[in-house]
Motif scaffolding. Structure first.
Motif, PDB file in Angstrom:
ATOM      1  N   UNK A 157      10.204   9.384 -15.380  1.00 49.05           N
ATOM      2  CA  UNK A 157      11.065   8.204 -15.416  1.00 49.05           C
ATOM      3  C   UNK A 157      10.178   6.961 -15.458  1.00 49.05           C
ATOM      4  N   UNK A 158      10.371   6.102 -16.450  1.00 46.54           N
ATOM      5  CA  UNK A 158       9.585   4.878 -16.607  1.00 46.54           C
ATOM      6  C   UNK A 158      10.426   3.684 -16.168  1.00 46.54           C
ATOM      7  N   UNK A 159       9.899   2.913 -15.221  1.00 43.42           N
ATOM      8  CA  UNK A 159      10.612   1.762 -14.664  1.00 43.42           C
ATOM      9  C   UNK A 159       9.729   0.525 -14.749  1.00 43.42           C
ATOM     10  N   UNK A 160      10.350  -0.641 -14.773  1.00 42.56           N
ATOM     11  CA  UNK A 160       9.626  -1.899 -14.783  1.00 42.56           C
ATOM     12  C   UNK A 160       9.374  -2.414 -13.380  1.00 42.56           C
ATOM     13  N   UNK A 161       8.624  -3.501 -13.284  1.00 42.85           N
ATOM     14  CA  UNK A 161       8.274  -4.049 -11.970  1.00 42.85           C
ATOM     15  C   UNK A 161       9.422  -4.832 -11.341  1.00 42.85           C
ATOM     16  N   UNK A 162      10.579  -4.913 -12.032  1.00 38.72           N
ATOM     17  CA  UNK A 162      11.723  -5.638 -11.477  1.00 38.72           C
ATOM     18  C   UNK A 162      12.468  -4.832 -10.429  1.00 38.72           C
ATOM     19  N   UNK A 163      12.088  -3.576 -10.213  1.00 37.55           N
ATOM     20  CA  UNK A 163      12.734  -2.779  -9.167  1.00 37.55           C
ATOM     21  C   UNK A 163      12.154  -3.167  -7.811  1.00 37.55           C
ATOM     22  N   UNK A 164      12.830  -2.785  -6.749  1.00 39.69           N
ATOM     23  CA  UNK A 164      12.350  -3.110  -5.403  1.00 39.69           C
ATOM     24  C   UNK A 164      12.085  -1.870  -4.565  1.00 39.69           C
ATOM     25  N   UNK A 165      12.473  -0.697  -5.097  1.00 32.41           N
ATOM     26  CA  UNK A 165      12.309   0.532  -4.340  1.00 32.41           C
ATOM     27  C   UNK A 165      11.754   1.635  -5.239  1.00 32.41           C
ATOM     28  N   UNK A 166      10.835   2.428  -4.699  1.00 29.94           N
ATOM     29  CA  UNK A 166      10.386   3.639  -5.383  1.00 29.94           C
ATOM     30  C   UNK A 166      11.498   4.679  -5.253  1.00 29.94           C
ATOM     31  N   UNK A 167      11.928   5.310  -6.340  1.00 33.98           N
ATOM     32  CA  UNK A 167      12.985   6.331  -6.240  1.00 33.98           C
ATOM     33  C   UNK A 167      12.648   7.403  -5.209  1.00 33.98           C
ATOM     34  N   UNK A 168      13.642   7.792  -4.430  1.00 29.49           N
ATOM     35  CA  UNK A 168      13.409   8.700  -3.305  1.00 29.49           C
ATOM     36  C   UNK A 168      12.933  10.087  -3.746  1.00 29.49           C
ATOM     37  N   UNK A 169      13.337  10.532  -4.927  1.00 28.86           N
ATOM     38  CA  UNK A 169      12.993  11.881  -5.353  1.00 28.86           C
ATOM     39  C   UNK A 169      11.661  11.945  -6.110  1.00 28.86           C
ATOM     40  N   UNK A 170      10.849  10.887  -6.007  1.00 30.86           N
ATOM     41  CA  UNK A 170       9.568  10.831  -6.713  1.00 30.86           C
ATOM     42  C   UNK A 170       8.555  11.786  -6.075  1.00 30.86           C
ATOM     43  N   UNK A 171       7.967  12.650  -6.899  1.00 34.76           N
ATOM     44  CA  UNK A 171       6.885  13.535  -6.430  1.00 34.76           C
ATOM     45  C   UNK A 171       5.516  12.915  -6.671  1.00 34.76           C
ATOM     46  N   UNK A 172       5.339  12.271  -7.818  1.00 38.84           N
ATOM     47  CA  UNK A 172       4.085  11.592  -8.156  1.00 38.84           C
ATOM     48  C   UNK A 172       4.427  10.215  -8.692  1.00 38.84           C
ATOM     49  N   UNK A 173       3.777   9.192  -8.154  1.00 35.08           N
ATOM     50  CA  UNK A 173       4.016   7.814  -8.572  1.00 35.08           C
ATOM     51  C   UNK A 173       2.807   7.310  -9.362  1.00 35.08           C
ATOM     52  N   UNK A 174       3.044   6.843 -10.590  1.00 40.28           N
ATOM     53  CA  UNK A 174       1.990   6.268 -11.428  1.00 40.28           C
ATOM     54  C   UNK A 174       2.216   4.765 -11.547  1.00 40.28           C
ATOM     55  N   UNK A 175       1.201   3.996 -11.200  1.00 40.79           N
ATOM     56  CA  UNK A 175       1.222   2.547 -11.395  1.00 40.79           C
ATOM     57  C   UNK A 175       0.261   2.228 -12.530  1.00 40.79           C
ATOM     58  N   UNK A 176       0.774   1.647 -13.600  1.00 38.60           N
ATOM     59  CA  UNK A 176      -0.049   1.334 -14.762  1.00 38.60           C
ATOM     60  C   UNK A 176      -0.090  -0.180 -14.939  1.00 38.60           C
ATOM     61  N   UNK A 177      -1.255  -0.763 -14.708  1.00 35.32           N
ATOM     62  CA  UNK A 177      -1.496  -2.198 -14.843  1.00 35.32           C
ATOM     63  C   UNK A 177      -0.516  -3.010 -13.983  1.00 35.32           C
ATOM     64  N   UNK A 178      -0.518  -2.784 -12.660  1.00 32.24           N
ATOM     65  CA  UNK A 178       0.395  -3.546 -11.784  1.00 32.24           C
ATOM     66  C   UNK A 178       0.006  -5.023 -11.736  1.00 32.24           C
ATOM     67  N   UNK A 179       0.984  -5.882 -11.957  1.00 33.71           N
ATOM     68  CA  UNK A 179       0.759  -7.332 -11.926  1.00 33.71           C
ATOM     69  C   UNK A 179       1.959  -8.008 -11.277  1.00 33.71           C
ATOM     70  N   UNK A 180       1.673  -8.866 -10.348  1.00 27.33           N
ATOM     71  CA  UNK A 180       2.716  -9.706  -9.738  1.00 27.33           C
ATOM     72  C   UNK A 180       3.887  -8.889  -9.224  1.00 27.33           C
ATOM     73  N   UNK A 181       3.596  -7.757  -8.586  1.00 30.69           N
ATOM     74  CA  UNK A 181       4.660  -6.974  -7.963  1.00 30.69           C
ATOM     75  C   UNK A 181       5.233  -7.767  -6.791  1.00 30.69           C
ATOM     76  N   UNK A 182       6.534  -7.667  -6.612  1.00 28.40           N
ATOM     77  CA  UNK A 182       7.171  -8.343  -5.475  1.00 28.40           C
ATOM     78  C   UNK A 182       6.736  -7.678  -4.176  1.00 28.40           C
ATOM     79  N   UNK A 183       6.849  -8.447  -3.076  1.00 34.03           N
ATOM     80  CA  UNK A 183       6.494  -7.885  -1.767  1.00 34.03           C
ATOM     81  C   UNK A 183       7.384  -6.700  -1.414  1.00 34.03           C
ATOM     82  N   UNK A 184       8.655  -6.758  -1.843  1.00 34.17           N
ATOM     83  CA  UNK A 184       9.564  -5.645  -1.556  1.00 34.17           C
ATOM     84  C   UNK A 184       9.095  -4.366  -2.248  1.00 34.17           C
ATOM     85  N   UNK A 185       8.642  -4.479  -3.504  1.00 33.10           N
ATOM     86  CA  UNK A 185       8.153  -3.313  -4.221  1.00 33.10           C
ATOM     87  C   UNK A 185       6.828  -2.820  -3.636  1.00 33.10           C
ATOM     88  N   UNK A 186       5.941  -3.764  -3.278  1.00 33.69           N
ATOM     89  CA  UNK A 186       4.663  -3.371  -2.664  1.00 33.69           C
ATOM     90  C   UNK A 186       4.901  -2.654  -1.333  1.00 33.69           C
TER      91      UNK A 186
END
Length: 611
Positions: A214-243
């Motif tokens: 599943x590919x998501x943009x940085x406009x989300x605020x939560x990592x999906x609960x069913x995520x087994x592996x999380x890939x961050x590709x070129x993270x920029x200006x992530x919100x504090x909620x997402x961080x």
């Protein structure tokens, strides 16, 4: 007479004690193991034991080895014994959850049919053309199946990992859910510079063929609960909620892989204003890791040659990392030949913490650092080398990070949902100091085949990503299992015997092989004599010659097998002598020595008594 009788009784009692001790050992100490090898190659690591401990249902392992067909193949048989011994350790440590079946798939047998049904690889070894099986098939209680097609002796250091991975996959067969968070057009889109539609990145497409991505943009605020592996590709200006969500996901046992970059030059718009760098400083600071996002690593030794208007020039910012720069002892990078990337940044390991740091990719020592703004504005690759000053230092370009770490947040940021914060937790993270290596231009070429675009890899960038996700997609116990030592050690006497045997029998083997080739050519000529209807037409003399050639072919193949057996005859004889010495001679010498010592002590005691 009485003395001789007492000696006989003592011998009988000693023999009885020996048998009683053997029986007690088998009954009480059968599960006790003592591995005295240098790298504990006959023992299971704690990670493998944890995988076995988490088994809920029995797993049946079917070990296929062509025992009869491999006679004379000493090195292969030794490795097969090594695999079998390790499988026995799995069975012994599983508490009955591992059921081991040993199968010899003889030619034209039901066992061979079963090996083929599982999809095991039949290796054709030697000039005699015998099919040799050395593989493993496994089945769980739900009839899910996994196989290791053939145990490659060259990959012995990862033997335990491969077996444990197979068992883990059968114990937890659900699909791995991969979440990608990025603002880059990894799924394709319109290029704002050309107006054309760019295809999806092949690295991401390849992942989608293997996992639930599943590919998501940085406009989300939560990592999906069913995520087994999380890939961050070129993270920029992530919100504090997402961080915060990423922070809590990682500390809560989630698997994370982050691709950061001092300059992502594959983005046509991002580089127009200068350097296009990533940022995860808030999390890196909490983990004690430093990523130099302000400097690009230039490498004179691994720089790639590029074609320019003035000819071929070495680009010190475009790196081609070969085997010397890849960690051969980690399952993610082992077996890879080449990784290409651009404008790498480097990491500094954590200090003053209990976190484990394991470099995966490193530069050569012929390096220098360049400010990312200067690098981004440099259009001519020759300018990179003109001001190059060799620092004689190797930099870490990608690494594993594991162990206990603290949270980057001591309070909930504004706008985040109420939740209980984890103050610390166990990390399992892979950090990579480049994002361009995921783009197509650094590892795949495109060609058109009857209107269809064909992608051909010329580097292992896609394999690197797939290996990492596969590894992180397992349990923490599985991730902890990395390369182990090898059980084989140089044996100079055996090597000398092998050279001598090969010299003695090589001429005979070549002569037989020549005869076999000539016989097969004659058979082909006879069998080529067909009528217009396609039927084979032979007279009585030719038919007799055909039968003679067939018989001769069988005899030559038999002779070749005998020659191959003779090559290892001296080695097997040496092994027999060593077994005799270890099993019989040494214990006898030890008993005699102990008897001599006892006699000397009795004699000394008698002298003291009479003195």
């Amino acid at each position: 007479m009485l003395k001789r009788l007492s000696t006989s009784i003592a011998g009988i009692l000693l023999l009885l004690v020996f048998f009683v001790l053997v029986m007690l050992n088998n009954q009480l100490l059968g599960s006790v193991r003592l591995d005295l090898t240098e790298n504990q190659v006959y023992s299971l690591s704690e990670g493998s034991k944890q995988v076995l401990k988490e088994l809920d249902e029995p797993v049946h392992l079917y070990f296929f080895f062509s025992d009869k067909a491999s006679k004379g193949m000493t090195s292969l048989r030794n490795y097969a014994n090594r695999v079998e011994s390790l499988l026995e350790e799995y069975r012994s440590a599983s508490g009955g959850k591992i059921v081991l079946h040993k199968v010899d798939p003889e030619p034209f047998s039901e066992a061979e049919d079963e090996a083929n049904r599982f999809g095991l690889t039949a290796a054709t070894l030697g000039s005699a053309g015998d099919a040799i099986y050395l593989g493993l098939a496994a089945r769980n209680a739900f009839d899910d199946e996994k196989v290791i097609g053939f145990f490659d002796p060259q990959q012995e250091s990862f033997l335990e990992y491969e077996i444990s991975k197979l068992i883990y996959q059968l114990s937890d067969p659900k699909d791995v859910k991969v979440t990608v968070i990025t603002d880059l057009q990894v799924q394709g889109g319109q290029n704002p510079m050309t107006g054309r539609f760019d295809p999806a990145w092949t690295s991401i497409t390849q992942l989608q063929q293997l996992y639930d991505v599943q590919v998501l943009g940085s406009d989300i605020s939560q990592v999906p609960e069913d995520t087994d592996v999380l890939l961050l590709v070129h993270p920029k200006a992530f919100s504090d909620a997402l961080l915060l969500s990423i922070d809590q996901y990682a500390l809560g046992g989630g698997k994370l892989m982050a691709f950061v970059d001092p300059h992502h030059e594959s983005d046509p718009m991002g580089a127009m204003g200068g350097a296009n760098s990533s940022s995860l400083d808030k999390l890196f600071t909490a983990w004690g890791v430093q990523f130099d996002a302000g400097n690009v690593v230039l490498d004179a030794a691994t720089g790639l040659d590029i074609r320019t208007q003035s000819g071929v020039t070495r680009h010190m910012g475009f790196l081609g990392l070969g085997r010397e720069q890849l960690d051969s002892k980690d399952v993610v990078t082992s077996g890879l030949e080449l990784l290409n990337g651009a404008s790498f940044g480097h990491f500094t390991p954590p200090t003053g913490t209990s976190l484990k740091w394991h470099p995966l990719l490193t530069s050569s020592r012929s390096t220098s650092l360049m400010d990312n703004m200067t690098y981004a504005m440099t259009r001519d690759a020759k300018q990179l080398s003109s001001g190059f000053v060799d620092a004689n230092q190797s930099y870490v370009l990608a690494a594993r990070l594991s162990g206990r770490a603290n949270s980057a947040f001591d309070a909930l940021p504004e706008g985040s949902e109420p939740q209980e914060l984890l103050a610390s937790g166990e990390l399992n993270v892979i950090l990579v100091g480049d994002t361009d290596l995921l783009t197509d231009r650094f590892w795949v070429s495109q060609s058109n085949f009857f209107g269809q675009t064909i992608f051909t890899p010329f580097a292992n960038n896609g394999d690197f990503l797939t290996n990492a996700v596969e590894n992180l997609g397992g349990s923490n116990a599985l991730i902890s299992i990395r390369s182990r030592g090898t059980f084989s050690r140089p044996f100079e006497v055996v090597q000398a015997l092998t050279v001598k045997a090969e010299q003695a029998f090589r001429d005979q083997e070549q002569l037989l092989q020549q005869q076999l080739d000539e016989t097969e050519q004659a058979l082909a000529q006879l069998q080529g004599q067909r009528s217009d209807s396609g039927a084979l037409v032979l007279d009585a003399q030719q038919q007799e010659a055909l039968e003679d050639f067939m018989q001769k072919k069988i005899e030559i193949r038999k002779a070749l097998r005998e020659v191959r057996h003779q090559l290892d005859k001296d080695i097997e004889r040496l092994g027999s002598w060593l077994k005799l010495i270890n099993i019989a001679v040494m214990p006898i010498l030890l008993v005699l020595l102990l008897g001599l010592l006892a006699r000397l002590m009795r004699k000394k005691a008698g002298e003291v008594k009479h003195g």
